[in-house]
Design a protein around this motif. Structure first.
Motif, PDB file in Angstrom:
ATOM      1  N   THR A   1      45.702  52.166  50.437  1.00  0.00           N
ATOM      2  CA  THR A   1      44.777  51.068  50.698  1.00  0.00           C
ATOM      3  C   THR A   1      43.769  50.925  49.566  1.00  0.00           C
ATOM      4  OG1 THR A   1      44.981  51.379  53.091  1.00  0.00           O
ATOM      5  CG2 THR A   1      43.032  50.184  52.298  1.00  0.00           C
ATOM      6  N   GLY A   2      43.226  52.050  49.110  1.00  0.00           N
ATOM      7  CA  GLY A   2      42.295  52.022  47.984  1.00  0.00           C
ATOM      8  C   GLY A   2      42.929  51.463  46.729  1.00  0.00           C
ATOM      9  N   MET A   3      44.184  51.835  46.465  1.00  0.00           N
ATOM     10  CA  MET A   3      44.875  51.335  45.275  1.00  0.00           C
ATOM     11  C   MET A   3      45.141  49.838  45.371  1.00  0.00           C
ATOM     12  SD  MET A   3      47.488  54.382  44.098  1.00  0.00           S
ATOM     13  CE  MET A   3      48.159  54.828  45.697  1.00  0.00           C
ATOM     14  N   VAL A   4      45.483  49.354  46.560  1.00  0.00           N
ATOM     15  CA  VAL A   4      45.723  47.916  46.734  1.00  0.00           C
ATOM     16  C   VAL A   4      44.432  47.127  46.515  1.00  0.00           C
ATOM     17  CG1 VAL A   4      46.305  46.136  48.429  1.00  0.00           C
ATOM     18  CG2 VAL A   4      47.722  48.180  48.239  1.00  0.00           C
ATOM     19  N   ILE A   5      43.325  47.623  47.040  1.00  0.00           N
ATOM     20  CA  ILE A   5      42.035  46.957  46.831  1.00  0.00           C
ATOM     21  C   ILE A   5      41.705  46.904  45.349  1.00  0.00           C
ATOM     22  CG2 ILE A   5      39.542  47.174  47.204  1.00  0.00           C
ATOM     23  CD1 ILE A   5      40.197  48.345  49.969  1.00  0.00           C
ATOM     24  N   PHE A   6      41.934  48.011  44.646  1.00  0.00           N
ATOM     25  CA  PHE A   6      41.654  48.041  43.212  1.00  0.00           C
ATOM     26  C   PHE A   6      42.554  47.052  42.474  1.00  0.00           C
ATOM     27  CE2 PHE A   6      41.934  49.706  38.891  1.00  0.00           C
ATOM     28  CZ  PHE A   6      40.606  49.969  38.605  1.00  0.00           C
ATOM     29  N   LEU A   7      43.820  46.973  42.849  1.00  0.00           N
ATOM     30  CA  LEU A   7      44.752  46.038  42.203  1.00  0.00           C
ATOM     31  C   LEU A   7      44.312  44.595  42.429  1.00  0.00           C
ATOM     32  CD1 LEU A   7      47.361  45.419  40.683  1.00  0.00           C
ATOM     33  CD2 LEU A   7      48.581  45.584  42.865  1.00  0.00           C
ATOM     34  N   ILE A   8      43.843  44.269  43.625  1.00  0.00           N
ATOM     35  CA  ILE A   8      43.365  42.917  43.904  1.00  0.00           C
ATOM     36  C   ILE A   8      42.175  42.583  43.009  1.00  0.00           C
ATOM     37  CG2 ILE A   8      42.265  41.462  45.645  1.00  0.00           C
ATOM     38  CD1 ILE A   8      43.968  42.934  47.747  1.00  0.00           C
ATOM     39  N   CYS A   9      41.251  43.528  42.871  1.00  0.00           N
ATOM     40  CA  CYS A   9      40.092  43.328  41.990  1.00  0.00           C
ATOM     41  C   CYS A   9      40.537  43.127  40.540  1.00  0.00           C
ATOM     42  CB  CYS A   9      39.137  44.509  42.092  1.00  0.00           C
ATOM     43  SG  CYS A   9      38.359  44.721  43.700  1.00  0.00           S
ATOM     44  N   MET A  10      41.520  43.905  40.117  1.00  0.00           N
ATOM     45  CA  MET A  10      42.016  43.803  38.750  1.00  0.00           C
ATOM     46  C   MET A  10      42.674  42.445  38.500  1.00  0.00           C
ATOM     47  SD  MET A  10      44.718  46.286  36.776  1.00  0.00           S
ATOM     48  CE  MET A  10      43.758  47.731  37.196  1.00  0.00           C
ATOM     49  N   MET A  11      43.446  41.970  39.469  1.00  0.00           N
ATOM     50  CA  MET A  11      44.102  40.674  39.321  1.00  0.00           C
ATOM     51  C   MET A  11      43.078  39.544  39.301  1.00  0.00           C
ATOM     52  SD  MET A  11      47.455  41.265  41.738  1.00  0.00           S
ATOM     53  CE  MET A  11      48.153  39.657  41.373  1.00  0.00           C
ATOM     54  N   ALA A  12      42.030  39.655  40.106  1.00  0.00           N
ATOM     55  CA  ALA A  12      40.972  38.649  40.083  1.00  0.00           C
ATOM     56  C   ALA A  12      40.294  38.621  38.718  1.00  0.00           C
ATOM     57  CB  ALA A  12      39.949  38.947  41.181  1.00  0.00           C
ATOM     58  N   SER A  13      40.030  39.804  38.160  1.00  0.00           N
ATOM     59  CA  SER A  13      39.426  39.885  36.829  1.00  0.00           C
ATOM     60  C   SER A  13      40.348  39.293  35.767  1.00  0.00           C
ATOM     61  CB  SER A  13      39.109  41.352  36.500  1.00  0.00           C
ATOM     62  OG  SER A  13      38.610  41.474  35.192  1.00  0.00           O
ATOM     63  N   ALA A  14      41.644  39.581  35.890  1.00  0.00           N
ATOM     64  CA  ALA A  14      42.605  39.058  34.922  1.00  0.00           C
ATOM     65  C   ALA A  14      42.690  37.538  34.979  1.00  0.00           C
ATOM     66  CB  ALA A  14      43.983  39.674  35.176  1.00  0.00           C
ATOM     67  N   LEU A  15      42.695  36.971  36.194  1.00  0.00           N
ATOM     68  CA  LEU A  15      42.741  35.517  36.341  1.00  0.00           C
ATOM     69  C   LEU A  15      41.481  34.869  35.777  1.00  0.00           C
ATOM     70  CD1 LEU A  15      44.251  35.196  39.935  1.00  0.00           C
ATOM     71  CD2 LEU A  15      45.345  34.527  37.777  1.00  0.00           C
TER      72      LEU A  15
END
Length: 465
Positions: free
Chosen positions: A83-97
């Motif tokens: 769950t923690g890794m998925v949250i981090f990935l979502i944050c990373m994708m938002a930053s990338a976009l």
């Protein structure tokens, strides 16, 4: 029924072969991150340095989908990590976009920062006890022992020319054990940190051995730190111990005792730096060049350059929340890999931000970073904040909180986390695969050992009823 299902893991499910295969795959994944620099220095193509990015995620997926466990506690820990890794990935994708970062930036940044946590989940999900746990333990200790012995051999053979010295770096830089590859890399820091952590683990867990046997790896690690001129390691370890001591204090009087002891050690060390001339102390004495200190001094100006330069590239308030994008500032990816592997990554769509170069230029703007990496403006915490902003930094800390609460079963595990957090304030060692995977191996081992003990005690209690 649930107790019987959990206790059955002590003897293992019927398909023992499959589970042994998963354990072996995890060990192969560890080896793929532990030995590639040594192999590259022996002539193996440098692409081997990236092989672990394929093996470890594969080991993670295979173990997650094939592990035969009904232990709710085990599964709960793994699900929290995921769950923690998925949250981090979502944050990373938002930053990338937000910042138009390349897809390869997202993939590599995810692997650099979260590969250790995938590996930790793979270790935790596998039921280990008895011979299987001992086998995993001995392989991990064997890898670390080889690193320590090789570093000691390098310290003896390099000065007399009987060990090949790679191009770049000082003689001390190249006392890097299995992590040495030349070029003045941080191999010496990683190698001696790994040796020290495993030395502490061996001292704590092998109490049935003679005291001198238990002390031997620790003494060897301290020798390795000294001869490789890895003074930052001592700083991080002492700071990690101090932070751990602060977390253990429940009474103010006890805290005062700890602070007094620490202050006396610092005072004695400072007096020695100022008044004694010794080869042992000389590597540390460039830290006391008084004209460089102060908030407006050269040391602070150099070390905290990222916090001054990165905000000048913010185009909206959202950048404070999500940063400049994965790989765009001073993480290991943005600060080093994008620069060193530009010809390989650019054709794959990698994006590079000028903030990375501007901060890296500070390294050559004065003599300080050349004397000691303690002054480097490129370090993990600055990079995570710069790449992903406050939200991304909080998401990363959330994973650390899960590990602290669910996987750190003793003070040793907490010491590993705290001292590594200090390393993240010095350089990008917090993103080095060899360093981080060793830590999660030790954390996973301690969790597995404690869980096996709990299940054994429960089985004995049930049998005596």
């Amino acid at each position: 029924m649930q107790n019987r299902l959990q206790l059955s893991e002590l003897n293992g499910p019927a398909n023992t072969e499959g589970r042994i295969g998963s354990t072996s795959l995890v060990l192969i994944g560890f080896a793929s991150a532990f030995f590639p620099r040594l192999l590259a220095s022996m002539g193996v193509p440098s692409i081997i340095n990236f092989v672990h990015f394929l093996i470890i995620p594969s080991a993670f997926l295979i173990t997650i989908f094939t592990a035969k466990t009904r232990d709710k506690k085990r599964l709960n820990v793994v699900w929290q990590l995921m769950t923690g890794m998925v949250i981090f990935l979502i944050c990373m994708m938002a930053s990338a976009l937000l910042n138009s970062a390349g897809i390869i930036n997202i993939v590599l940044q995810f692997l650099f920062l979260l590969e250790p946590f995938m590996f930790l989940a793979a270790i935790i999900v596998l039921p280990m006890s008895g011979d299987r746990l001992k086998r995993f333990q001995y392989w991990v200790l064997g890898f670390a022992a080889f690193n320590l012995l090789l570093a000691i051999a390098q310290s003896i053979l390099l000065p007399i020319g009987l060990y090949p010295k790679p191009d770049g770096g000082t003689l001390q830089d190249n006392i890097g054990g299995v992590f040495g590859g030349g070029g003045g890399s941080a191999a010496n820091y990683i190698a001696c940190t790994v040796s020290f952590y495993v030395g502490v683990y061996f001292f704590n867990q092998f109490k049935h051995r003679a005291l001198w046997v238990r002390l031997l790896p620790l003494v060897g690690a301290i020798y390795q730190i000294q001869v490789s001129d890895s003074k930052q390691v001592f700083l991080a370890l002492v700071a990690g111990w101090g932070l751990l001591a602060a977390t253990k204090v429940e009474r103010p009087a006890k805290l005062l005792v700890y602070i007094s002891i620490f202050a006396m050690i610092i005072a004695a060390f400072s007096w020695a730096l100022l008044n004694l001339e010794s080869a042992i102390l000389s590597p540390y004495q460039n830290w006391i060049n008084r004209p460089i200190w102060g908030w407006d001094g050269l040391a602070a100006e150099t070390k905290f350059a990222a916090f001054r330069i990165i905000p000048t590239h913010f185009e909206s308030p959202l950048n404070w929340l999500f940063g400049l994008g994965p790989g765009h500032t001073v993480t290991r990816l943005g600060g080093w890999v994008m620069r060193d592997y530009d010809s390989l990554l650019r054709p794959l769509g990698a994006t590079i931000h000028p903030a990375s170069k501007q901060v890296f230029d500070v390294v050559f703007s004065s003599y300080l970073p050349q004397e000691s990496t303690i002054y480097f403006p490129l370090f993990s915490w600055a990079g995570i904040w710069g790449d992903m902003g406050i939200i991304g930094l909080l998401a990363y800390l959330f994973i650390g909180f899960i590990i602290w609460k669910q996987i750190c079963v003793d003070d040793f595990g907490k010491f590993l986390l705290l001292s590594t957090a200090v390393f993240g304030c010095i350089l990008t060692q917090m993103e080095e695969p060899g360093h981080m995977l060793t830590i999660v191996c030790l954390l996973g081992l301690r969790w597995q050992e404690k869980r096996a003990k709990e299940l054994t005690q429960r089985q004995i209690a049930m049998q005596t009823q």
